[in-house]
Design an enzyme around this catalytic site. Sequence first.
Site, PDB file in Angstrom:
ATOM      1  CD  GLU A 186      -3.021  31.760  -1.516  1.00 20.36           C
ATOM      2  OE1 GLU A 186      -1.834  31.637  -1.885  1.00 20.36           O
ATOM      3  OE2 GLU A 186      -3.630  30.884  -0.919  1.00 20.36           O
ATOM      4  NE  ARG A 189      -2.955  24.999  -4.126  1.00 22.14           N
ATOM      5  CZ  ARG A 189      -1.918  24.672  -3.331  1.00 22.14           C
ATOM      6  NH1 ARG A 189      -1.988  24.846  -2.029  1.00 22.14           N
ATOM      7  NH2 ARG A 189      -0.812  24.193  -3.870  1.00 22.14           N
ATOM      8  CB  SER A 239     -11.329  10.553   2.556  1.00 23.09           C
ATOM      9  OG  SER A 239     -10.070  10.813   1.985  1.00 23.09           O
ATOM     10  NE  ARG A 240      -9.738  11.544  -3.939  1.00 21.75           N
ATOM     11  CZ  ARG A 240      -8.579  11.718  -4.555  1.00 21.75           C
ATOM     12  NH1 ARG A 240      -8.567  11.937  -5.850  1.00 21.75           N
ATOM     13  NH2 ARG A 240      -7.438  11.685  -3.894  1.00 21.75           N
ATOM     14  CG  LEU A 272      -7.336  10.827   7.008  1.00 21.17           C
ATOM     15  CD1 LEU A 272      -7.496  11.970   8.009  1.00 21.17           C
ATOM     16  CD2 LEU A 272      -7.872   9.542   7.612  1.00 21.17           C
ATOM     17  N   GLY A 273      -5.444  12.530   3.382  1.00 23.07           N
ATOM     18  CA  GLY A 273      -4.176  12.122   2.775  1.00 23.07           C
ATOM     19  C   GLY A 273      -3.080  12.201   3.826  1.00 23.07           C
ATOM     20  CG  HIS A 275      -0.204  29.569   0.373  1.00 23.02           C
ATOM     21  ND1 HIS A 275      -0.870  29.407  -0.813  1.00 23.02           N
ATOM     22  CD2 HIS A 275       0.203  28.316   0.718  1.00 23.02           C
ATOM     23  CE1 HIS A 275      -0.844  28.139  -1.186  1.00 23.02           C
ATOM     24  NE2 HIS A 275      -0.194  27.456  -0.264  1.00 23.02           N
TER      25      HIS A 275
END
Lengths: 323, 323
Positions: free
Chosen positions: A269, A240, A182-183, A160-161, A287
Amino acid sequence: MNPAQLAPAILVLGPPLVFRAYESEFTKKYNFLKPWETPIPLKQFISTCSANVKAIFCSAVSPVTAEIIQCLPELTFVLASSIGVNHIDLLECKRRGIVVANAGSTFSDDVADMAVGLLIDVVRRISAGNRFVKAGVWPLQGDFPLAHKFGGKQVGIVGLGNIGLHIATRLNAMGCIISYTSRTMKPQVPFPFCPGINQLAANCEILIISCALTEQTHHMINREVMLLLGNEGIIVNIARGAIINEKELVKCLVKGEIGGAGLDVFEHEPNFPKELFALDNVVLTPHHGAVTEEACKNLYDLICKNLDAFLSNKLLECETVYL
Amino acid sequence: MNPAQLAPAILVLGPPLVFRAYESEFTKKYNFLKPWETPIPLKQFISTCSANVKAIFCSAVSPVTAEIIQCLPELTFVLASSIGVNHIDLLECKRRGIVVANAGSTFSDDVADMAVGLLIDVVRRISAGNRFVKAGVWPLQGDFPLAHKFGGKQVGIVGLGNIGLHIATRLNAMGCIISYTSRTMKPQVPFPFCPGINQLAANCEILIISCALTEQTHHMINREVMLLLGNEGIIVNIARGAIINEKELVKCLVKGEIGGAGLDVFEHEPNFPKELFALDNVVLTPHHGAVTEEACKNLYDLICKNLDAFLSNKLLECETVYL
């Protein structure tokens, strides 16, 4: 001689899409070294200009390895055109005192829009419907299979950035029920925190991956997580590719062990598993989460500000010292 | 004999998708007449059972004409499975005192989700990207053309009823700038009102059609409106096909006089202009805005409540006396 060529040399790796879009503007202002314009292999190119390179400007997929960094004794700045910096050897940068900057929050909202678009597309079968109609099947075959309701869905945001929060706000306005992992727990956030990915997957119908790729998050979305999400579960990834174990994802999708996926990023990719081609419940984009014309212009402005600041020893517009 | 067959007869026209989905449940409870199950032409079928039919249950595209109504002297109730009732001759119903009910707001949020999904898809080129990736073009050709930013777009909502308001709320949360036109200004609404469609088109980059199809709105989106919207403008239609002059829309899209379209509805469903097949900037879905499994279940419950109320002379759950 172009006066820009007298300025400190900046090695461009990739090249970033924004570089190609604004190449003539960039070239007027800065002394860029463009290895792809010569037939010389990259390693050799770097060794020939190693004494002059003060900075690297790189795309999201062009590795800045310890080997490259060690070839460049004058390097003090690595500028990424992306938000993610997993392609840069941050430990080596830290050891050498090299400053690393990313694209900050330039296009967090664009990436969030792409996540929402991919998710609605999979849940409401928009790309599949588009194919059904454009193939001329509608008048012949009649009914198209029912899709699922979007509102009321339990959505787990993984990371949740800035981007994750944009996604959560959008989906909340559409009636989805948001939780996140989240962390660390974010105290100002109105959504419930879930301490681990397994618990989040078990409690949700949808997972949206919006965290950074690190050693800890590499293949975090594994078979166990997918099975906990269940056979109607949907995974959206705009972060990613390698955060998901792609081989396992393909197996689960092909076997129907999860319900669908919307993927803007892939592990290798621009290559990706061909088994996904035929699946109607899988929507793939190349992307482009962060890439809109408008974001590209904003990014160009930010890159110029950061390069100007670097070249005049001022504070960066967007400085990130990692680790 | 099934006891339901002793109940007043309800003529089913279409049949509605919800009828097919819940046919066995429906058939246990009500005495439905199903003309499509016999080889007899509809007109003849109706004339053979005309004395018994108390109610009609119809889909969004099965016309309930004055001619049909006049064949049914005992008809007192027409129940549509859709929100739109443009396929029902409301004047004739009014003249006869026949009550008309629609699906109310059962699936307003689903239709709004579809509108948002179609719009993100066109603006961010999701279906086009999906085709690009699945055709295997990405590794060969590299860059996919840049899309546009979603946030900050000026969006005009045409018809701010229940669905229009759901759309506005969603797009507002995504950073779009909303204005609307409607028969009347809505005083409680935080978005600016525009008195006419031309003015709205001139001030917006996107038009979303979410009004009812009436004599006044038939072909309201004509060439003049499209040219005012401009060659980067996008039209999304989740209401009824004939609100747009489809021939002109096709011409404008083919010539690049407007920028793109997301269409869930068409003038002559399930047929529609083949010229749209090849256009990457056009996303087409088979009139599934309102149709999700969950909405279908809710609709089944509502239909049963309304039929039960009608059959026991109670107030309808969702009654609409038009005109």
